[in-house]
Design a protein around this motif. Structure first.
Motif, PDB file in Angstrom:
ATOM      1  N   GLY A  70       0.810  -1.208   0.000  1.00  0.00           N
ATOM      2  CA  GLY A  70       0.000   0.000   0.000  1.00  0.00           C
ATOM      3  C   GLY A  70       0.842   1.256   0.000  1.00  0.00           C
ATOM      4  O   GLY A  70       0.531   2.239  -0.692  1.00  0.00           O
ATOM      5  N   VAL A  71       1.947   1.241   0.761  1.00  0.00           N
ATOM      6  CA  VAL A  71       2.866   2.385   0.783  1.00  0.00           C
ATOM      7  C   VAL A  71       3.414   2.648  -0.608  1.00  0.00           C
ATOM      8  O   VAL A  71       3.567   3.799  -1.034  1.00  0.00           O
ATOM      9  CB  VAL A  71       4.021   2.132   1.777  1.00  0.00           C
ATOM     10  CG1 VAL A  71       5.074   3.228   1.670  1.00  0.00           C
ATOM     11  CG2 VAL A  71       3.486   2.070   3.205  1.00  0.00           C
ATOM     12  N   LEU A  72       3.694   1.588  -1.345  1.00  0.00           N
ATOM     13  CA  LEU A  72       4.190   1.721  -2.714  1.00  0.00           C
ATOM     14  C   LEU A  72       3.226   2.546  -3.559  1.00  0.00           C
ATOM     15  O   LEU A  72       3.629   3.476  -4.269  1.00  0.00           O
ATOM     16  CB  LEU A  72       4.369   0.324  -3.305  1.00  0.00           C
ATOM     17  CG  LEU A  72       5.005   0.167  -4.683  1.00  0.00           C
ATOM     18  CD1 LEU A  72       5.599  -1.232  -4.802  1.00  0.00           C
ATOM     19  CD2 LEU A  72       3.999   0.366  -5.808  1.00  0.00           C
ATOM     20  N   LEU A  73       1.931   2.227  -3.482  1.00  0.00           N
ATOM     21  CA  LEU A  73       0.925   2.953  -4.273  1.00  0.00           C
ATOM     22  C   LEU A  73       0.700   4.360  -3.741  1.00  0.00           C
ATOM     23  O   LEU A  73       0.625   5.330  -4.506  1.00  0.00           O
ATOM     24  CB  LEU A  73      -0.390   2.168  -4.259  1.00  0.00           C
ATOM     25  CG  LEU A  73      -0.350   0.751  -4.842  1.00  0.00           C
ATOM     26  CD1 LEU A  73      -1.667   0.040  -4.590  1.00  0.00           C
ATOM     27  CD2 LEU A  73      -0.039   0.791  -6.322  1.00  0.00           C
ATOM     28  N   GLY A 380       7.945  10.643  -3.436  1.00  0.00           N
ATOM     29  CA  GLY A 380       6.937   9.596  -3.523  1.00  0.00           C
ATOM     30  C   GLY A 380       7.411   8.398  -4.325  1.00  0.00           C
ATOM     31  O   GLY A 380       7.204   7.245  -3.933  1.00  0.00           O
ATOM     32  N   PHE A 381       8.073   8.658  -5.457  1.00  0.00           N
ATOM     33  CA  PHE A 381       8.578   7.562  -6.280  1.00  0.00           C
ATOM     34  C   PHE A 381       9.644   6.775  -5.529  1.00  0.00           C
ATOM     35  O   PHE A 381       9.640   5.543  -5.525  1.00  0.00           O
ATOM     36  CB  PHE A 381       9.153   8.106  -7.592  1.00  0.00           C
ATOM     37  CG  PHE A 381       9.614   7.031  -8.539  1.00  0.00           C
ATOM     38  CD1 PHE A 381       8.741   6.479  -9.458  1.00  0.00           C
ATOM     39  CD2 PHE A 381      10.927   6.553  -8.491  1.00  0.00           C
ATOM     40  CE1 PHE A 381       9.161   5.469 -10.325  1.00  0.00           C
ATOM     41  CE2 PHE A 381      11.349   5.544  -9.345  1.00  0.00           C
ATOM     42  CZ  PHE A 381      10.466   5.004 -10.271  1.00  0.00           C
ATOM     43  N   ALA A 382      10.573   7.479  -4.889  1.00  0.00           N
ATOM     44  CA  ALA A 382      11.652   6.803  -4.167  1.00  0.00           C
ATOM     45  C   ALA A 382      11.114   5.989  -2.997  1.00  0.00           C
ATOM     46  O   ALA A 382      11.546   4.858  -2.754  1.00  0.00           O
ATOM     47  CB  ALA A 382      12.675   7.828  -3.685  1.00  0.00           C
ATOM     48  N   SER A 383      10.150   6.557  -2.255  1.00  0.00           N
ATOM     49  CA  SER A 383       9.583   5.820  -1.123  1.00  0.00           C
ATOM     50  C   SER A 383       8.810   4.609  -1.605  1.00  0.00           C
ATOM     51  O   SER A 383       8.836   3.545  -0.975  1.00  0.00           O
ATOM     52  CB  SER A 383       8.693   6.733  -0.279  1.00  0.00           C
ATOM     53  OG  SER A 383       7.538   7.125  -0.984  1.00  0.00           O
ATOM     54  N   SER A 384       8.121   4.741  -2.758  1.00  0.00           N
ATOM     55  CA  SER A 384       7.404   3.598  -3.319  1.00  0.00           C
ATOM     56  C   SER A 384       8.367   2.496  -3.715  1.00  0.00           C
ATOM     57  O   SER A 384       8.132   1.312  -3.446  1.00  0.00           O
ATOM     58  CB  SER A 384       6.585   4.046  -4.536  1.00  0.00           C
ATOM     59  OG  SER A 384       5.545   4.918  -4.169  1.00  0.00           O
TER      60      SER A 384
END
Length: 445
Positions: A70-73, A380-384
């Motif tokens: 879910g964190v990825l999305l 956001g992209f890096a954390s995903s």
């Protein structure tokens, strides 16, 4: 004598920290606290749920990793939306999602319902990473930027530790009741939602969005009339999209940030989520209590970093050193087939402390290396990407342990950390002394 307030014209980067900055840091830190609590509490509830749902190794890993998917999305979506619509709107709404999903977990009627709510709460967590960190970055003066951003990770670890302690105590009073354990995250989520109401929009975001008067009004009210904003030139603030991250100017920074974050998160989430089962397989008595003790030592690494070590030691040395020492600790666990209990505890404590210290850079580097107009999207992209690595690691660890044994999997984790040290040695820049504009140019080539 009382220090006179700063009145000479200056940029946000050069401001002296104020009471507003302290309030902002504390309110922002509440988000990672809730994140850590929500992601950590599953580690306490999981052994009970394995018995309740008769979970296989595969399903155990999937349930442990469900919120990470879910964190990825959420990270990617939240970052893009915050760059388009501003930081403020989602800053409070995602806390509402925390509260709703925390409550819903208590009433989940089946394993699949629980997987759904863990996925959804993970999306809210993921959205908070780019929103909260970009928000803090764009308000903070340079002297506080590194400590506060790394301090958000300290809040995360405090929430994670509190989840283990609270979960352990709840398991004593409510044995075999995973619903109460998971639902406990409702309390901090609801409280933080109230504290975030009324926070202003980021003036840097307002300025790059062409809303200069609103930006100046926020600065006058919260930072002072003497504070100046970088005025963008016409045509300097184009609307950027996700594809711009992969253009030549940004892709080097993106590759570095994703690589080090993935290589930190994959071993970390897998080991901490499954810490109790790992210790049990290593024949540790009272593995649940031992996992609480090990996890609590993360503060030994994260607190000094957030109190200023990140500026004194520098970003680059801190990142390389944390990878190297973490790898050494896990190599020792993997190489000794029948270690004493004290040896296992010490090795995992060392790993937990140095990994937590290095994890402080997960919010620092991504926010410093990308400009305002694309900062949320990049974070956001890096954390995903990092949470995809963490989810895969959490799913594969119990499977690999069954197939190859826990010692072999600790050696795999150590090799991932060694790779992280090598990548950091090659690409990690030093940004401690740079202002935000200079830092965002240090790896964009």
């Amino acid at each position: 004598m009382q220090e006179q307030p700063q009145t000479s014209p200056c940029l946000i980067d050069d401001l002296k920290p104020s009471g507003f900055h302290l309030r902002l840091a504390l309110v922002a830190g509440g988000g990672p606290f809730c994140d850590g609590h929500i992601l950590g509490i599953i580690g306490i509830a999981l052994p009970v749920m394995v018995k309740d749902f008769h979970l296989s190794g595969n399903m155990t890993g999937l349930l442990g990793a469900s919120s990470l998917f879910g964190v990825l999305l959420g990270g990617l979506g939240g970052g893009i939306i915050s760059d388009r619509l501003g930081r403020k709107r989602l800053y409070t709404l995602n806390l509402l999602m925390f509260a709703i999903c925390s409550c819903a977990q208590y009433f989940a009627g089946s394993l699949y319902a629980l997987l759904f709510w863990r996925l959804l709460i993970g999306m809210a967590i993921g959205a908070d990473y780019p929103i909260a960190t970009a928000y803090v970055t764009e308000f903070m003066p340079r002297v506080w930027r590194g400590p506060v951003l790394s301090g958000l990770i300290t809040f995360w670890w405090v929430g994670y530790i509190v989840s283990f302690i609270a979960g352990y105590l709840l398991s004593l009073y409510f044995p075999d009741n995973w619903r109460i354990i998971l639902g406990s995250s409702l309390v901090p989520s609801a409280l933080l939602m109230l504290f975030r109401i009324g926070m202003p929009e980021s003036p840097r975001w307002l300025m790059q969005a062409g809303r200069a008067e609103e930006a100046r009004a926020v600065v006058r009210e919260h930072l002072g009339a003497h504070v100046l904003l970088d005025e963008p030139k016409p045509g300097d603030t184009p609307r950027l999209s996700l594809r711009h991250l992969f253009q030549t100017r940004y892709r080097g920074a993106l590759a570095f940030v994703c690589a080090f974050w993935i290589l930190q998160s994959a071993p970390s989430f897998a080991i901490h989520t499954l810490q109790a089962p790992i210790l049990e397989q290593l024949r540790m008595g009272n593995s649940l209590l031992a996992s609480c003790i090990v996890t609590s030592f993360t503060l030994l690494g994260s607190v000094p970093v957030s109190l200023g070590l990140i500026n004194v030691m520098g970003r680059r040395k801190l990142l390389i050193g944390s990878f190297a020492w973490g790898a050494i600790a896990l190599f020792f666990v993997g190489l000794y087939p029948h270690p004493a209990n004290w040896f296992i505890i010490v090795a995992f404590i060392i790993y937990s402390a140095v990994e937590a210290a290095g994890s402080g850079l997960q919010f620092v580097y991504p926010n410093e290396l990308f400009p305002t107009e694309i900062r949320g999207t990049a974070v956001g992209f890096a954390s995903s990407a990092s949470r995809l690595g963490a989810a895969v690691g959490t799913v594969l660890l119990p499977m690999g342990t069954i197939q190859f044994g826990v010692h072999a999997m600790m050696l795999v984790a150590a090799m991932l950390l060694t790779l992280g040290a090598a990548i950091s040695w090659r690409w990690a820049p030093e940004t401690a002394t740079l202002n935000l504009s200079e830092a965002s140019q240090s790896l964009t080539s």
